[in-house]
Motif scaffolding. Sequence first.
Motif, PDB file in Angstrom:
ATOM      1  N   MET A 169       0.953  -1.224   0.105  1.00 13.56           N
ATOM      2  CA  MET A 169       0.106   0.143   0.073  1.00 13.56           C
ATOM      3  C   MET A 169       0.880   1.225  -0.009  1.00 13.56           C
ATOM      4  O   MET A 169       1.734   1.274   0.735  1.00 13.56           O
ATOM      5  N   GLY A 170       0.511   2.122  -1.013  1.00 16.59           N
ATOM      6  CA  GLY A 170       1.263   3.376  -0.954  1.00 16.59           C
ATOM      7  C   GLY A 170       2.390   3.362  -1.843  1.00 16.59           C
ATOM      8  O   GLY A 170       3.121   4.470  -1.745  1.00 16.59           O
ATOM      9  N   LYS A 171       3.085   2.287  -2.245  1.00 18.11           N
ATOM     10  CA  LYS A 171       4.056   2.153  -3.056  1.00 18.11           C
ATOM     11  C   LYS A 171       4.061   1.943  -4.567  1.00 18.11           C
ATOM     12  O   LYS A 171       3.125   1.064  -4.648  1.00 18.11           O
ATOM     13  N   TYR A 206      -1.177 -11.523   8.592  1.00 13.78           N
ATOM     14  CA  TYR A 206      -0.412 -10.406   9.355  1.00 13.78           C
ATOM     15  C   TYR A 206       0.461  -9.653   8.357  1.00 13.78           C
ATOM     16  O   TYR A 206       0.347  -8.306   8.203  1.00 13.78           O
ATOM     17  N   PHE A 265      -2.502  -7.463   5.787  1.00 17.06           N
ATOM     18  CA  PHE A 265      -3.504  -6.971   6.530  1.00 17.06           C
ATOM     19  C   PHE A 265      -2.967  -5.935   7.614  1.00 17.06           C
ATOM     20  O   PHE A 265      -3.364  -4.851   7.870  1.00 17.06           O
ATOM     21  N   LEU A 308       0.678  -5.336   7.826  1.00 16.50           N
ATOM     22  CA  LEU A 308       1.823  -4.527   7.192  1.00 16.50           C
ATOM     23  C   LEU A 308       1.397  -4.152   5.677  1.00 16.50           C
ATOM     24  O   LEU A 308       2.370  -3.467   5.162  1.00 16.50           O
ATOM     25  N   ASP A 335      -1.720   0.278  -7.425  1.00 19.54           N
ATOM     26  CA  ASP A 335      -2.354   1.374  -6.755  1.00 19.54           C
ATOM     27  C   ASP A 335      -2.966   2.364  -7.677  1.00 19.54           C
ATOM     28  O   ASP A 335      -3.847   3.172  -7.452  1.00 19.54           O
ATOM     29  N   ASP A 347      -9.191  -2.061  11.504  1.00 20.34           N
ATOM     30  CA  ASP A 347      -8.353  -1.846  10.419  1.00 20.34           C
ATOM     31  C   ASP A 347      -8.089  -2.632   9.176  1.00 20.34           C
ATOM     32  O   ASP A 347      -7.925  -2.182   8.216  1.00 20.34           O
ATOM     33  N   ASP A 348      -8.532  -3.879   9.319  1.00 18.77           N
ATOM     34  CA  ASP A 348      -8.777  -4.965   8.223  1.00 18.77           C
ATOM     35  C   ASP A 348      -9.954  -4.311   7.385  1.00 18.77           C
ATOM     36  O   ASP A 348      -9.773  -4.352   6.126  1.00 18.77           O
ATOM     37  N   THR A 360      -8.580  -1.502   5.419  1.00 14.39           N
ATOM     38  CA  THR A 360      -7.448  -1.766   4.228  1.00 14.39           C
ATOM     39  C   THR A 360      -8.079  -2.293   2.968  1.00 14.39           C
ATOM     40  O   THR A 360      -7.645  -2.194   2.189  1.00 14.39           O
ATOM     41  N   ILE A 414      -9.822   0.300   1.008  1.00 13.44           N
ATOM     42  CA  ILE A 414      -8.773   1.069   0.573  1.00 13.44           C
ATOM     43  C   ILE A 414      -8.386   0.389  -0.853  1.00 13.44           C
ATOM     44  O   ILE A 414      -8.212   0.926  -1.906  1.00 13.44           O
ATOM     45  N   GLU A 415      -8.122  -0.919  -0.900  1.00 12.81           N
ATOM     46  CA  GLU A 415      -7.704  -1.655  -1.617  1.00 12.81           C
ATOM     47  C   GLU A 415      -8.757  -1.738  -2.964  1.00 12.81           C
ATOM     48  O   GLU A 415      -8.607  -1.971  -3.995  1.00 12.81           O
ATOM     49  N   TRP A 475      -2.302   5.784   6.928  1.00 11.70           N
ATOM     50  CA  TRP A 475      -3.096   5.981   5.624  1.00 11.70           C
ATOM     51  C   TRP A 475      -2.725   7.426   5.073  1.00 11.70           C
ATOM     52  O   TRP A 475      -2.346   7.240   3.778  1.00 11.70           O
ATOM     53  N   LYS A 530       0.569   7.060   3.190  1.00 13.21           N
ATOM     54  CA  LYS A 530       0.553   6.220   2.095  1.00 13.21           C
ATOM     55  C   LYS A 530      -0.181   6.715   0.907  1.00 13.21           C
ATOM     56  O   LYS A 530      -0.827   6.242   0.114  1.00 13.21           O
ATOM     57  N   LYS A 558      -3.164   7.945   0.972  1.00 11.85           N
ATOM     58  CA  LYS A 558      -4.696   7.850   0.963  1.00 11.85           C
ATOM     59  C   LYS A 558      -5.676   8.854   1.633  1.00 11.85           C
ATOM     60  O   LYS A 558      -7.028   8.766   1.402  1.00 11.85           O
ATOM     61  N   ALA A 586       3.458  -0.101  12.884  1.00 18.88           N
ATOM     62  CA  ALA A 586       2.586  -1.277  12.772  1.00 18.88           C
ATOM     63  C   ALA A 586       3.591  -2.507  12.926  1.00 18.88           C
ATOM     64  O   ALA A 586       3.511  -3.631  13.729  1.00 18.88           O
ATOM     65  N   GLU A 587       4.731  -2.737  12.315  1.00 12.08           N
ATOM     66  CA  GLU A 587       5.774  -3.732  12.558  1.00 12.08           C
ATOM     67  C   GLU A 587       6.489  -3.554  14.006  1.00 12.08           C
ATOM     68  O   GLU A 587       6.641  -4.659  14.492  1.00 12.08           O
ATOM     69  N   ALA A 599       9.718   1.777   5.530  1.00 11.93           N
ATOM     70  CA  ALA A 599       8.528   2.849   5.124  1.00 11.93           C
ATOM     71  C   ALA A 599       8.999   4.230   4.974  1.00 11.93           C
ATOM     72  O   ALA A 599       7.992   4.891   4.214  1.00 11.93           O
ATOM     73  N   SER A 600       9.836   4.715   5.253  1.00 12.59           N
ATOM     74  CA  SER A 600      10.286   6.069   4.960  1.00 12.59           C
ATOM     75  C   SER A 600      11.076   6.042   3.525  1.00 12.59           C
ATOM     76  O   SER A 600      11.127   7.294   2.893  1.00 12.59           O
TER      77      SER A 600
END
Lengths: 318, 460
Positions: A68-70, A279, A282, A284, B31, B103-104, B107, B110-111, B130, B133, B135, B421-422, B458-459
């Motif tokens: 997502m977002g990439k 995991y 959804f 990551l 995307d 959250d699911d 997600t 969004i998709e 979000w 990313k 959104k 999240a991670e 992520a960055s």
Amino acid sequence: MASKTKAAAAKGGEVLTYNQGTFRNSALVRQQTLAAYLFMLPALFFFVLFVVVPMVMCLVTSFFDYRMGKPLTFVGLAQYVKMFQDPTFLKALQNTFILVIVAVPAVTAFSLWVSSVVYQFSAFKRSFFRCIFYLPVVTGTVAVAVVWKWMFNKYTGLINYVLGATGIIHENISWLGDARFALGCIILILFTTSIGQPIVLYIAALGNVDPSLIDAAEVDGANNFQVFWQIKWPQIMPTTLYILVITTINTFQCYALIQLLTSGGPNHATDTIMYYIYYQAFKLNDYGYGDAMGVVLAIIIAVLSAIQFKVTGSGATD
Amino acid sequence: MKKQLSLLLAAGMAASLLAGCGGGTSSTATDSSSASTATSTAEATAESTTASGDGLTADITMWTYPIGKFGDAETVNSIISKFQETNPGINVTVEYLDYTNGDDQVTAAIEAGTTPDIVMEGPERLVSNWGAKGKMLDLSDLWTEEATADIAGVSQSVVNACKGADGNYYEYPLCMTTHTMAINKDLFEAADALQYINEDGTWTTENFQKALQALKDSGVDTTMIVYCGGQGGDQGTRALVNNLYSGQFTNPDHTAYTTDSDANKKALQQLLDWSNEGLISYDAAAQASDELQLFANGTIAMTLCWNASNQAQYASSVTFTPMAVAFPSDDGVPELCGGIWGFGIFNNGDDNKAAAAKEFIKFLCDDETQGPESVRLTGFFPVRASFGDVYTGTEDEARMAEFAGFMQFLGDYYPVTAGWAEQRTAWWNMLQQIFTGTSVDDAVATYTETSNAALASASA
């Protein structure tokens, strides 16, 4: 060779004949084939839309870095290489195989044993036991998980209370939080929620075994074991194959119990592939990696199912 | 033929599994296609939503997590009715999420390009997830100079938390709180352990240990639990570790996780030592909800997951006096984790709906009557200085005053750090490792490496 002739009225009133299922009139064959496809069309449409298309997309996106977002980037087999270098995936794979290896034979054997007893009961008692064993299936997974979680609770759980009261344990155990017991607890819960359908199926299958064959065997002096092994077992082989395949697939897809009870812990002791897919996808939002794991899991299940077909002789009754 | 059919059947069954895996991504392959789907949907719906005269006409949707009474349909419907008195052309449909599946659902939306217009939650989701990313819609126009100064008047960290790394504001905040601990006051009194807690609810690490010992000596079986069965309520264990020896969770600019500092490692070792001595317990099967339940039924003497909302929720079920306290710190000056909640708008490509959504958000947050009422409904505190004490004269005045005292200890709002999240999963896994034999150094090293790698990814 005995000849069996049937008469069928064609659309125009023409009477046609066929021998042993071989149609002589190709027009009628085409017509019936077309009708069959038309009947299948609605189901086929949804099957293609909701199974085939997502399946193909899953396969395709497994070759991409899709997050997502990439931006979508083709990475070839990189996700698959990463997967087999990922210790968490390998641990999840190991746990999943343990679940399957323990749960599937246990579920099948226990179901057969219970069914062998129950199918001989009167109709009322048979229905009663079918209901009892099917109850965990129709009860929602969340409700089942909540009850088990309470029973396994370290501080207020029933199991620790009973074991403590009887002097078996002297210190409370965190059943779901201890790596030595957690996977065993999951297997136990999975077992109780998995036996309902096989028992119902086996009871039906055993009830359909031709009693004249059993009578004949008993007249010939066969004991109970011989009657079961030589008469009943071959007759219920298609059911056994179905149960094996379905239980295997369901066990491989064990996800909800993990999500509700352990989140894969402690120390990844209860991670399964399906939970790890969830995991990654959804939590990551790494869809490409999740899809790649889904493809591998599907291949594993397909191979195992094929082996089961082979070993059980495609479920054919002898 | 039979064998071929059998193999085909097996392949079909496996295929259905594969389809299940792809289900989450079935609506969009990329995307860009997601964006185009959203745009075309927006174009289609725009036909039914037009601006007319002075008032907007639009059907908008809002998804809200259970934040106080914003999870109650009757309450939210009454707010919408008030809003429609001045905005009769804007219809608001609300869907209520929970923290287990919410959250699911987002997600998947969004998709699938089916996101709502408005979502109510905190910066860790709206901004650093979000928003980062791409959104979410930039809400900078809501952040007027007056509003920014008003919010900064309460806490500059709220302003910072609502702003993404790209400088855009992805959240318009409504309320905030500090997360505290709570003790069973009755048990503490019986153990003569209240003497270790200052009048303002703070205590030192040394006194905390004395309190633990006093509770054990008085016969309390389980004083507290370091829960690590998942990410639920993990701010409690983070705050405990960070405060014991004044460690920091991230660096000041949120570009690195710093759990591997000496102060944090010392705190983790201390918790392990206390556990080994029997002063505290740990449970790898429990999350905050389980721990709260044990606290509420009197099984344990303390909870790490307390705030005004939790107190209101458990007030009727406890048979003892719960007392909010700060997390213990070596210098007696705690840094508490904050919670910020507000609104964001998904970038659905429909300017008219976005405008309507902003009107609704302004009504909820800025309206001089509804704004304070919205805050009261959350059960937390306003982010705007101009609102003052919104609980004055209400039945909650005394109760909320207890928690208001902790606002002065609000620490850095670090949940906006990338790779969050991670990191959350790595955190409770690290705790599990430490309490099951892995050395603190090794477990912390693994955690820090995982979290900072996620941050860098992520960055990028």
